[in-house]
Enzyme design. Structure first.
Site, PDB file in Angstrom:
ATOM      1  N   SER A 296      -8.778   3.650  -4.782  1.00  0.00           N
ATOM      2  CA  SER A 296      -7.949   2.580  -5.692  1.00  0.00           C
ATOM      3  C   SER A 296      -6.566   2.788  -5.817  1.00  0.00           C
ATOM      4  O   SER A 296      -5.884   2.674  -4.677  1.00  0.00           O
ATOM      5  CB  SER A 296      -8.772   2.558  -7.080  1.00  0.00           C
ATOM      6  OG  SER A 296      -8.404   1.571  -7.740  1.00  0.00           O
ATOM      7  N   ASP A 307       2.550   3.053   5.345  1.00  0.00           N
ATOM      8  CA  ASP A 307       2.909   1.812   5.916  1.00  0.00           C
ATOM      9  C   ASP A 307       4.457   1.825   5.923  1.00  0.00           C
ATOM     10  O   ASP A 307       4.831   0.860   6.890  1.00  0.00           O
ATOM     11  CB  ASP A 307       2.211   0.715   5.360  1.00  0.00           C
ATOM     12  CG  ASP A 307       0.726   0.346   5.594  1.00  0.00           C
ATOM     13  OD1 ASP A 307       0.242   1.084   6.384  1.00  0.00           O
ATOM     14  OD2 ASP A 307       0.251  -0.746   5.043  1.00  0.00           O
ATOM     15  N   LYS A 321     -11.368   1.779  -1.370  1.00  0.00           N
ATOM     16  CA  LYS A 321     -11.592   0.696  -2.210  1.00  0.00           C
ATOM     17  C   LYS A 321     -10.297  -0.132  -2.393  1.00  0.00           C
ATOM     18  O   LYS A 321      -9.364   0.389  -2.886  1.00  0.00           O
ATOM     19  CB  LYS A 321     -11.806   1.221  -3.823  1.00  0.00           C
ATOM     20  CG  LYS A 321     -12.104   0.552  -4.648  1.00  0.00           C
ATOM     21  CD  LYS A 321     -12.162   1.142  -6.352  1.00  0.00           C
ATOM     22  CE  LYS A 321     -12.418   0.132  -7.236  1.00  0.00           C
ATOM     23  NZ  LYS A 321     -11.263  -0.811  -7.658  1.00  0.00           N
TER      24      LYS A 321
END
Length: 559
Positions: A296, A307, A321
């Site tokens: 999460s 990223d 998740k």
């Protein structure tokens, strides 16, 4: 005129099409509303008939709750009904805050015990210890109570008093302690410090509403101590408040950077989250540790930093998740926690590992296979994939513990021995310096053997299963039986051998339990990272500028 007439004709045709589409949409909406109303009427009437005519009395609350939970179970594990009596536990998970005595408790042998007092909290300050069996609260016996009932009784308004009476191993009679409840704030950062000479280390356990502030304070303090790089440990962190994840990323990336976007069926809930503050340090070399328990909000942090090529991710694949929940009020002070959107990290990928909207005919779900995932690119052009959680830049091997270690923990051998050890030793060396003496490990071995410790050996169980299969298929004869007996003899239960074979991991688990008795949660973390291979890998990368730059595909610095 002809052009104008043609244009008007097109406009009229479009208007008619839009009208038809709107009518179709309205029709679909009306039919759906009718179906909802019809099925609710059926459910209501059905329960009334059962309540009137079923042969036994029906527990209305339990029956309705079972129906609600069965309905929600068809959606995803994160959409759930929270009745009024469970709201305090829910808010504890988001704020880390409650009023009580500040201790974990556990249920075993049909009784409730103190398992882990928090340092500086009423339970610890009053003198309660792990292993204390709770027998009375105020003047009420709690014999036979479940842990949930005891927990509810220990909690209460701040500054109210209570008396806890316990039985302590090795002490005759009972001991009573007067305590004053207080507001308990469980820290999101239970430990931070300097490792590997100049590398900072921060362990973040959860994303409560103070998580980013706690990390910020820890980072600033570590920078004052002269760290040159940082490890952020998110292993086992199941997440929490989404906004806290965005603010944590903001500590390391510039203002105005997109961290994630959320998209759901209700477009009004769609949102883009960007950093809003100047960072604390956007250049310090950074590594993030993750594992299968990282989920999460933790994955938002790890995935966004990956990223943006801002951190090297180390460990094993995260949980996966990528769903966002919100709460909605319900009648009688209940609450619905409902999944409202999916979230996408800066590269555009969704890391959700299971598609709950597409179930197998039997209702089961499975992880998205790697073959069905898609490629995305990081800020510096590295290939990353969606689905299946965050794949680390550097994957480490997850060492499987021996079966004996599992049963020593499950049956409280580490816990009970540490209780006995702490009763006999007033102090131990500081957590960083503590080393389990051979004499203590040998004493532990003797303790285990004195208790006639038995544990399940998978090899023996599998052998028994194989024997049954051989009998069923007609391969079990006198010769086969002798071979089975010979193999069984070679797999004979040898406790001494197993305690030596798995000595290192057993000694580490025992050391953690002992250190925790003296130095609490901080001590537990300090002891657990002493021989941490993931942390060693992180230190090696952070101390090797060229390797760090190569992994993140950073621009080559001109000399």
């Amino acid at each position: 005129m002809r052009k104008t007439s043609l244009s008007m004709g097109i406009v009229l045709a479009l208007a008619l099409c839009v009208g038809r589409v709107s009518a179709v949409q309205a029709g679909k909406s009306d039919r759906r509303d009718f179906e909802v109303s019809r099925n609710l009427d059926i459910f209501n009437s059905l329960f009334k008939e059962l309540n009137l005519f079923y042969v036994d009395t029906i527990d209305a609350e339990k029956a309705i709750n079972d129906g609600v939970n069965a309905m929600l179970a068809r959606l995803d594990p994160y959409t759930e009904y929270i009745p009024e009596k469970e709201k305090d536990d829910f808010f504890l998970s988001t704020t880390g805050e409650y009023a009580g005595i500040g201790s974990l408790i556990m249920e075993r042998d049909k009784a409730v015990y103190i398992s882990e007092p928090y340092e500086g909290m009423p339970a610890q300050l009053a003198g309660l210890r792990p292993g204390d069996k709770i027998v009375m609260i105020d003047n009420d016996s709690v014999t036979g109570w479940k842990s949930a009932a005891v927990s509810e009784r220990l909690k209460g308004p701040a500054n109210t008093k209570l008396k806890v009476t316990v039985e302590r191993p090795g002490v005759e009679g009972t001991l009573s302690f007067e305590l004053t409840r207080k507001k308990i704030q469980i820290p999101a950062v239970p430990y931070y410090g300097v490792v590997c000479d100049s590398v900072g280390y921060i362990y973040l356990s959860s994303f409560t509403d103070s998580a980013s502030d706690e990390v910020k304070r820890a980072l600033q303090e570590l920078k004052r101590q002269g760290i040159t790089s940082l490890v952020l440990d998110l292993r086992g962190n199941g997440g929490g408040i989404l906004e806290e994840a965005v603010q944590l990323v903001n500590l390391f990336v510039p203002k105005g950077e997109e961290v994630l976007s959320t998209r759901g069926r209700n477009k009004k809930m769609d949102k883009i989250y960007k950093t809003t503050q100047e960072p604390v340090d956007e250049h310090i070399p950074l590594a993030v540790l993750i594992d299968g328990g990282t989920a999460s909000s933790s994955e938002i942090v790890a995935g966004s930093l990956q990223d943006l090529d801002r951190a090297v991710i180390i460990g094993s694949r995260s949980f996966g998740k990528g769903l966002v929940q919100s709460t909605r009020p319900l009648p009688y002070n209940g609450m619905l926690k409902v999944t409202i959107a999916r979230y996408y990290i800066p590269s555009g990928r969704l890391i959700q590992a299971i598609d709950y909207s597409h179930r197998n005919p039997d209702g089961s779900v499975a992880r998205i296979p790697d073959s069905l995932t898609h490629e995305f690119k990081t800020a510096h052009g590295r290939i990353v994939r969606d689905g299946g959680g965050i794949k680390p830049d550097i994957e480490t091997t997850v060492e499987r513990r021996g079966n004996i270690s599992y049963y020593l923990m499950k049956d409280f051998y580490f816990f009970d021995y540490a209780t006995r050890y702490a009763a006999r030793h007033d102090s131990i060396a500081p957590a960083r310096e503590f080393v389990l003496p051979d004499s203590v490990y040998n004493d532990f071995k003797a303790y285990v053997k004195s208790k006639n410790f038995k544990y399940d050996k998978q090899s023996e169980r599998i052998l028994d299963d194989l024997k049954e299969v051989a009998k069923f298929e007609g391969y079990f004869d006198e010769n086969t039986q002798k071979q089975f007996e010979a193999l069984a003899a070679s797999l004979n239960h040898d406790l001494d051998r197993d305690l030596e074979t798995f000595r290192d991991e057993i000694a580490q688990l025992l050391s953690i339990e002992i250190v925790k008795r003296y130095y609490y949660q901080k001590g537990e973390i300090i002891e657990s990272i002493k021989n941490d291979k993931d942390l060693e890998e992180a230190c090696g990368i952070l101390n090797d500028e060229a390797r760090y730059a190569k992994i993140l595909n950073l621009p080559v610095k001109k000399q």
